[in-house]
Design a protein around this motif. Structure first.
Motif, PDB file in Angstrom:
ATOM      1  N   LYS A 137      11.347 -10.062 -13.393  1.00 33.16           N
ATOM      2  CA  LYS A 137       9.831 -10.715 -13.567  1.00 33.16           C
ATOM      3  C   LYS A 137       8.361 -10.001 -12.698  1.00 33.16           C
ATOM      4  O   LYS A 137       9.178  -9.635 -11.233  1.00 33.16           O
ATOM      5  CB  LYS A 137       9.436 -12.151 -13.731  1.00 33.16           C
ATOM      6  N   ILE A 138       8.072 -10.328 -13.489  1.00 31.73           N
ATOM      7  CA  ILE A 138       6.599  -9.684 -11.644  1.00 31.73           C
ATOM      8  C   ILE A 138       5.916 -10.634 -11.172  1.00 31.73           C
ATOM      9  O   ILE A 138       5.499 -11.411 -11.888  1.00 31.73           O
ATOM     10  CB  ILE A 138       5.241  -9.115 -12.651  1.00 31.73           C
ATOM     11  N   ALA A 139       5.840 -10.410  -9.888  1.00 32.23           N
ATOM     12  CA  ALA A 139       5.734 -11.938  -8.850  1.00 32.23           C
ATOM     13  C   ALA A 139       4.423 -11.744  -9.311  1.00 32.23           C
ATOM     14  O   ALA A 139       3.313 -11.028  -9.123  1.00 32.23           O
ATOM     15  CB  ALA A 139       6.081 -11.098  -7.587  1.00 32.23           C
ATOM     16  N   ARG A 140       3.623 -12.784  -8.500  1.00 35.03           N
ATOM     17  CA  ARG A 140       2.355 -13.123  -8.346  1.00 35.03           C
ATOM     18  C   ARG A 140       1.900 -12.478  -7.507  1.00 35.03           C
ATOM     19  O   ARG A 140       2.425 -12.025  -6.203  1.00 35.03           O
ATOM     20  CB  ARG A 140       1.880 -14.371  -7.793  1.00 35.03           C
ATOM     21  N   TYR A 141       0.300 -11.803  -7.187  1.00 25.58           N
ATOM     22  CA  TYR A 141      -0.407 -10.612  -6.189  1.00 25.58           C
ATOM     23  C   TYR A 141      -0.665 -11.039  -5.335  1.00 25.58           C
ATOM     24  O   TYR A 141      -1.565 -11.448  -5.824  1.00 25.58           O
ATOM     25  CB  TYR A 141      -0.617  -9.601  -7.474  1.00 25.58           C
ATOM     26  N   GLU A 142      -0.830 -10.746  -4.174  1.00 25.13           N
ATOM     27  CA  GLU A 142      -1.046 -10.980  -2.759  1.00 25.13           C
ATOM     28  C   GLU A 142      -2.708  -9.902  -3.360  1.00 25.13           C
ATOM     29  O   GLU A 142      -2.423  -8.570  -2.697  1.00 25.13           O
ATOM     30  CB  GLU A 142      -0.374 -11.091  -2.260  1.00 25.13           C
ATOM     31  N   ALA A 143      -3.750 -10.202  -3.860  1.00 23.10           N
ATOM     32  CA  ALA A 143      -4.986  -9.547  -3.616  1.00 23.10           C
ATOM     33  C   ALA A 143      -6.086  -9.205  -2.271  1.00 23.10           C
ATOM     34  O   ALA A 143      -6.884  -8.719  -2.329  1.00 23.10           O
ATOM     35  CB  ALA A 143      -6.018  -9.511  -4.939  1.00 23.10           C
ATOM     36  N   ASP A 144      -5.870 -10.670  -1.385  1.00 25.08           N
ATOM     37  CA  ASP A 144      -6.245 -10.296   0.047  1.00 25.08           C
ATOM     38  C   ASP A 144      -6.451  -8.984   0.736  1.00 25.08           C
ATOM     39  O   ASP A 144      -5.109  -8.315   0.821  1.00 25.08           O
ATOM     40  CB  ASP A 144      -5.752 -11.464   0.940  1.00 25.08           C
ATOM     41  N   VAL A 145      -7.844  -8.612   1.279  1.00 24.46           N
ATOM     42  CA  VAL A 145      -8.055  -7.140   1.969  1.00 24.46           C
ATOM     43  C   VAL A 145      -7.278  -7.050   3.128  1.00 24.46           C
ATOM     44  O   VAL A 145      -6.728  -7.747   4.278  1.00 24.46           O
ATOM     45  CB  VAL A 145      -9.422  -7.661   2.048  1.00 24.46           C
ATOM     46  N   ALA A 146      -6.565  -5.796   3.159  1.00 26.56           N
ATOM     47  CA  ALA A 146      -5.813  -5.695   4.488  1.00 26.56           C
ATOM     48  C   ALA A 146      -5.617  -5.303   5.555  1.00 26.56           C
ATOM     49  O   ALA A 146      -5.859  -4.055   6.290  1.00 26.56           O
ATOM     50  CB  ALA A 146      -4.492  -4.168   3.901  1.00 26.56           C
ATOM     51  N   ASP A 147      -6.989  -5.748   5.763  1.00 25.17           N
ATOM     52  CA  ASP A 147      -7.194  -5.968   7.260  1.00 25.17           C
ATOM     53  C   ASP A 147      -6.933  -6.979   8.111  1.00 25.17           C
ATOM     54  O   ASP A 147      -5.579  -7.871   7.953  1.00 25.17           O
ATOM     55  CB  ASP A 147      -8.627  -6.160   7.354  1.00 25.17           C
ATOM     56  N   MET A 148      -6.924  -7.471   9.498  1.00 23.27           N
ATOM     57  CA  MET A 148      -6.964  -8.564  10.361  1.00 23.27           C
ATOM     58  C   MET A 148      -7.561 -10.195   9.744  1.00 23.27           C
ATOM     59  O   MET A 148      -6.338 -10.968  10.526  1.00 23.27           O
ATOM     60  CB  MET A 148      -7.180  -7.827  11.761  1.00 23.27           C
ATOM     61  N   THR A 149      -8.095 -10.414   8.960  1.00 23.94           N
ATOM     62  CA  THR A 149      -9.768 -11.181   9.492  1.00 23.94           C
ATOM     63  C   THR A 149      -9.458 -11.492   7.809  1.00 23.94           C
ATOM     64  O   THR A 149     -10.460 -13.079   7.697  1.00 23.94           O
ATOM     65  CB  THR A 149     -10.424 -11.401  10.549  1.00 23.94           C
ATOM     66  N   LYS A 150      -9.270 -11.033   7.326  1.00 19.30           N
ATOM     67  CA  LYS A 150      -9.787 -11.017   5.511  1.00 19.30           C
ATOM     68  C   LYS A 150     -11.710 -11.662   5.676  1.00 19.30           C
ATOM     69  O   LYS A 150     -11.711 -11.884   4.939  1.00 19.30           O
ATOM     70  CB  LYS A 150      -9.092 -12.448   5.406  1.00 19.30           C
ATOM     71  N   GLY A 151     -11.642 -10.005   5.885  1.00 22.98           N
ATOM     72  CA  GLY A 151     -13.324 -10.230   5.898  1.00 22.98           C
ATOM     73  C   GLY A 151     -13.913 -10.799   6.975  1.00 22.98           C
ATOM     74  O   GLY A 151     -14.732 -11.815   6.696  1.00 22.98           O
ATOM     75  N   TYR A 170     -17.826  -3.766   3.045  1.00 22.08           N
ATOM     76  CA  TYR A 170     -17.311  -5.587   3.927  1.00 22.08           C
ATOM     77  C   TYR A 170     -17.869  -5.891   4.752  1.00 22.08           C
ATOM     78  O   TYR A 170     -19.119  -5.446   5.249  1.00 22.08           O
ATOM     79  CB  TYR A 170     -16.701  -4.144   5.123  1.00 22.08           C
ATOM     80  N   PRO A 171     -17.670  -7.124   5.472  1.00 20.61           N
ATOM     81  CA  PRO A 171     -17.061  -7.820   5.313  1.00 20.61           C
ATOM     82  C   PRO A 171     -16.593  -8.582   3.871  1.00 20.61           C
ATOM     83  O   PRO A 171     -17.249  -8.279   2.806  1.00 20.61           O
ATOM     84  CB  PRO A 171     -17.089  -9.005   6.016  1.00 20.61           C
ATOM     85  N   LEU A 172     -15.559  -8.232   3.678  1.00 16.82           N
ATOM     86  CA  LEU A 172     -14.701  -8.744   2.200  1.00 16.82           C
ATOM     87  C   LEU A 172     -13.791 -10.202   2.623  1.00 16.82           C
ATOM     88  O   LEU A 172     -12.706  -8.599   3.108  1.00 16.82           O
ATOM     89  CB  LEU A 172     -15.273  -8.153   0.168  1.00 16.82           C
ATOM     90  N   SER A 173     -13.403 -10.485   1.340  1.00 17.33           N
ATOM     91  CA  SER A 173     -12.106 -10.399   1.367  1.00 17.33           C
ATOM     92  C   SER A 173     -11.080  -9.932   0.105  1.00 17.33           C
ATOM     93  O   SER A 173      -9.698 -10.213   0.779  1.00 17.33           O
ATOM     94  CB  SER A 173     -12.252 -12.430   0.843  1.00 17.33           C
TER      95      SER A 173
END
Length: 414
Positions: free
Chosen positions: A310-324, A167-170
């Motif tokens: 069907k499979i939805a688009r995945y939300e891969a952003d980090v589960a923090d408050m500020t996106k790293g 961290y920090p990472l997106s």
């Protein structure tokens, strides 16, 4: 400004530096030594080495991890099933920093922004402790629920520690191991001579040996699209209650299930688990499972969406408050905000806190807190808990002498 400051009070309570310091000062005596597992014979799959074969009445106590979760996870409530609007750019700029995903207000958040090097190092030592006890105790001989709680905890500690180290990472997907493999495939720990990745723990050990798809919701992947990291550690005596709580939140959220026209789209986590739980008829099997968790309103949405899932688009952003973002939380500034009524917290964090506060207000107005929350699940009685931060093994009463339910509860059917 007042709403931001009020929300920051909640943040300050969750990331109090005194609490972090207290956890860092916790002693971690060695676990109780029991007879080590004998060398396994050569098997077709190395992961069959971990096939449960319970023969003991033993409990593992994850007190330390429980305290970490309470201090570093922000509970954001159930999904409103509303796509969040795109945030406004920073004043005087066209730049929008921080989370912009329509699903950014869903799922609990880990306050990676508040982790310092000492805290991250402490998590690393805890990983070593978890691995050490698994190499000294025959995990497969423990009650099945205790084994499950162990694998869920080990997986999630590994995820949080790996993100904290980088961290920090997106997005956690950007992390690669020393072996060059991606986040979920790099080998991270060795237990009884078997080298394991996150995917090995999920699929080759847990999915392969526990038949209830609720286990899907126990694994935190570190991103917004993941089942939430709960504010309470998994424990053998409450593991299925906690999994159902987590599963109910996830299945009823937009990141779990969303409809476009008459086309239902679901999370890729269901697809990953399909060979283990939904292999006969994926569409029918996954619908049946989700219906066991959905609220009446969301169940109607799924029923009305008659097309094949069907499979939805995945939300891969980090589960923090500020996106790293590079703005680390300055705890002193947060406390200043709570006392003065003004905020000096970084702009991106202030926006995230304000949005979360607005969501919680909507939840209360709609009466969505009427359901039992994770905080209400009974914990291990205080007299049975040790002060150690290490997962301590404890002998439970012999279930054959108990006229009530067995201490190694049967895995509930879906």
């Amino acid at each position: 400004m007042k709403s931001v400051a009020a929300a920051c009070i909640v943040m300050a309570q969750l990331i109090a530096p005194s609490a972090f310091a207290q956890m860092q000062a916790m002693s971690t005596p060695s676990p109780v030594l029991v007879q080590s597992k004998s060398q396994a014979s050569q098997m077709a799959s190395p992961y069959s080495h971990f096939t449960p074969d319970p023969s003991r009445t033993t409990r593992l106590d994850f007190t330390f991890w429980d305290e970490v979760l309470k201090e570093s996870v922000l509970y954001t409530g159930p999904s409103l099933r509303e796509r969040a609007s795109r945030p406004y750019p920073i004043v005087g700029s066209r730049l929008t920093r921080g989370h912009t995903s329509h699903y950014r207000l869903e799922g609990n958040k880990v306050l990676f922004e508040g982790f310092d090097d000492d805290f991250t190092e402490m998590l690393g030592h805890y990983v070593e402790d978890l691995v050490a006890i698994a190499n000294r105790v025959d995990l497969t001989s423990l009650p099945r629920d205790e084994q499950l709680a162990y694998w869920l905890s080990l997986h999630n500690v590994l995820v949080v520690h790996a993100i904290a180290e980088n961290y920090p990472l997106s997005s956690p997907s950007r992390i690669k191991g020393a072996d060059g493999l991606r986040f979920h495939d790099t080998k991270r720990v060795t237990i009884d001579g078997v080298v394991l990745s996150l995917r090995n723990i999920r699929q080759d050990i847990v999915y392969a040996n526990w038949a209830n798809p609720l286990v899907i919701y126990g694994f935190f992947h570190g991103d917004i699209g993941s089942p939430s990291l709960q504010r309470k550690a998994y424990a053998g005596n409450t593991v299925w209650d906690t999994l159902r709580f987590s599963g109910t939140e996830f299945a009823n959220s937009l990141r779990g299930f969303i409809v476009y026209g008459d086309e239902p789209k679901i999370s890729r986590h269901y697809d990953d688990a399909a060979p283990y739980f939904f292999a006969v008829d994926f569409n029918a099997d996954v619908r049946r499972h989700m219906n066991s968790l959905l609220t009446p309103e969301v169940k109607t949405e799924l029923a009305d969406a008659t097309a094949v899932v069907k499979i939805a688009r995945y939300e891969a952003d980090v589960a923090d408050m500020t996106k790293g973002t590079n703005d680390r939380i300055q705890l002193g500034n947060v406390y200043s905000a709570t006392s003065s009524g003004t905020t000096k917290v970084p702009t991106v964090l202030a926006r995230a806190v304000n949005e979360t506060g607005q969501k919680m207000t909507k939840i209360r107005r709609r009466g969505l807190f009427s359901t039992v929350t994770i905080e209400d699940i009974q914990t291990v009685p205080q007299e049975d808990r040790l002060s150690s931060g290490l997962p301590i093994e404890m002998e439970l009463p012999d279930p054959s002498q108990n006229t009530g339910s067995s201490s190694d509860s049967d895995e509930p059917s879906d």
